[in-house]
Design an enzyme around this catalytic site. Structure first.
Site, short mmCIF file in Angstrom:
data_model
loop_
_atom_site.label_atom_id
_atom_site.label_comp_id
_atom_site.label_asym_id
_atom_site.label_seq_id
_atom_site.Cartn_x
_atom_site.Cartn_y
_atom_site.Cartn_z
N LYS A 170 0.86 -1.20 0.00
CA LYS A 170 0.00 0.00 0.00
C LYS A 170 0.89 1.25 0.00
O LYS A 170 1.94 1.24 -0.61
CB LYS A 170 -0.97 -0.02 1.19
CG LYS A 170 -1.69 -1.37 1.30
CD LYS A 170 -2.80 -1.36 2.30
CE LYS A 170 -3.37 -2.77 2.43
NZ LYS A 170 -4.62 -2.83 3.12
N HIS A 226 -8.43 -3.05 -6.24
CA HIS A 226 -8.42 -3.21 -4.78
C HIS A 226 -9.56 -2.40 -4.18
O HIS A 226 -9.88 -1.31 -4.66
CB HIS A 226 -7.07 -2.75 -4.23
CG HIS A 226 -6.84 -3.16 -2.81
ND1 HIS A 226 -7.44 -2.51 -1.76
CD2 HIS A 226 -6.11 -4.16 -2.28
CE1 HIS A 226 -7.08 -3.09 -0.63
NE2 HIS A 226 -6.27 -4.10 -0.91
N GLU A 278 -11.29 -10.69 -1.37
CA GLU A 278 -11.00 -9.98 -0.12
C GLU A 278 -12.24 -9.26 0.37
O GLU A 278 -12.56 -8.17 -0.13
CB GLU A 278 -9.92 -8.91 -0.36
CG GLU A 278 -8.59 -9.43 -0.81
CD GLU A 278 -7.50 -8.37 -0.61
OE1 GLU A 278 -6.50 -8.72 0.01
OE2 GLU A 278 -7.67 -7.23 -1.06
C1 PEP Z 1 -5.08 -5.95 1.38
O1 PEP Z 1 -5.28 -4.76 1.54
O2 PEP Z 1 -4.99 -6.42 0.24
C2 PEP Z 1 -4.95 -6.76 2.56
C3 PEP Z 1 -5.13 -8.03 2.43
O3 PEP Z 1 -4.66 -6.11 3.73
P1 PEP Z 1 -4.46 -6.79 5.17
O4 PEP Z 1 -3.63 -8.03 4.98
O5 PEP Z 1 -3.73 -5.75 5.96
O6 PEP Z 1 -5.80 -7.10 5.69
#
Ligand code: PEP
Length: 220
Positions: free
Chosen positions: A12, A97, A146
């Site tokens: 990020k 994302h 996700e």
């Molecule tokens: C992401 O933002 O793709 C992610 C998986 O973040 P985290 O592992 O911090 O939850």
């Protein structure tokens, strides 16, 4: 390890060049050389070139990815990073994302155009979907499921639910690899990658610390 296992670090908006190079120097030597293990780091744009150079010089089995890519080809698009330019330093691009959809108004149509630009430039598109109803653009073979509530919350989805979603996505889109994401770390990675239809993980917070990322790799 039957089939590919993708472990993808999404930094990020974190790490300057010095911090990025420090991470590469610690993690690089610890990555097992296994053609089915695909480890990718996605730094900020300013770090891409230096990270790529450091990996190449030491011949680490580590790929470089961007966290985004322009939906347009090169030209008069101020501030955008075009695929034809990025392909000098990246092999993969993280697209759609939830943080980009939420904070930068990214739409399915934009994601689809980004996927096209990636494919036109031989860059692997990795599309993030927040649930099984978010569309996967044509030609995209790598998808990360996700759920928004699991990202950065410390509360991952269950491996069983991820497995179910992976099955649904595969039945809809056929020949794709599905990764999981959202609060994945060294303590839970095994429970996810042991699911038959989960081919790895996209990792945010837990990828920032080199020692924790090495621990994740050792769990595979
Ligand atoms: C992401 O933002 O793709 C992610 C998986 O973040 P985290 O592992 O911090 O939850």
């Amino acid at each position: 390890m039957a089939g590919n296992t993708w472990i993808i670090a999404n930094w990020k908006s974190n790490k300057n060049i010095a911090e990025a190079l420090d991470w590469v120097s610690k993690v690089g030597p610890q990555i097992p050389k296994n053609e089915n293990l695909k480890v990718v780091v996605c730094p900020t744009f300013t770090c891409l070139e230096e990270v790529k150079k450091a990996i190449t010089v030491s011949n680490f089995p580590l790929m470089v990815g961007s966290q985004d890519l322009s939906p347009y080809s090169e030209g008069s698009y101020t501030g955008e990073e075009a695929g034809r330019i990025l392909k000098d330093v990246i092999e993969l691009s993280l697209l759609g994302h939830s943080e980009r959809r939420k904070n930068f108004g990214e739409t399915d149509e934009m994601v689809s155009n980004k996927v096209k630009q990636a494919l036109d430039n031989n860059i692997i598109p990795l599309v993030c979907v927040q649930d099984e109803n978010v569309s996967v653009p044509e030609g995209c073979k790598l998808v990360a499921y996700e759920p928004v509530w699991a990202i950065g919350s410390g509360t991952p989805d269950t491996p069983e639910n991820d497995q179910q979603i992976a099955q649904v996505l595969k039945s809809k889109y056929g020949d794709i690899e599905v990764l999981c994401g959202g609060s994945v770390n060294s303590g839970n990675i095994k429970s996810f990658v042991s699911q038959p239809d989960i081919s790895g993980a996209l990792i945010g917070g837990a990828s920032l610390n080199a020692d924790e990322f090495i621990k994740i790799l050792k769990e595979l």
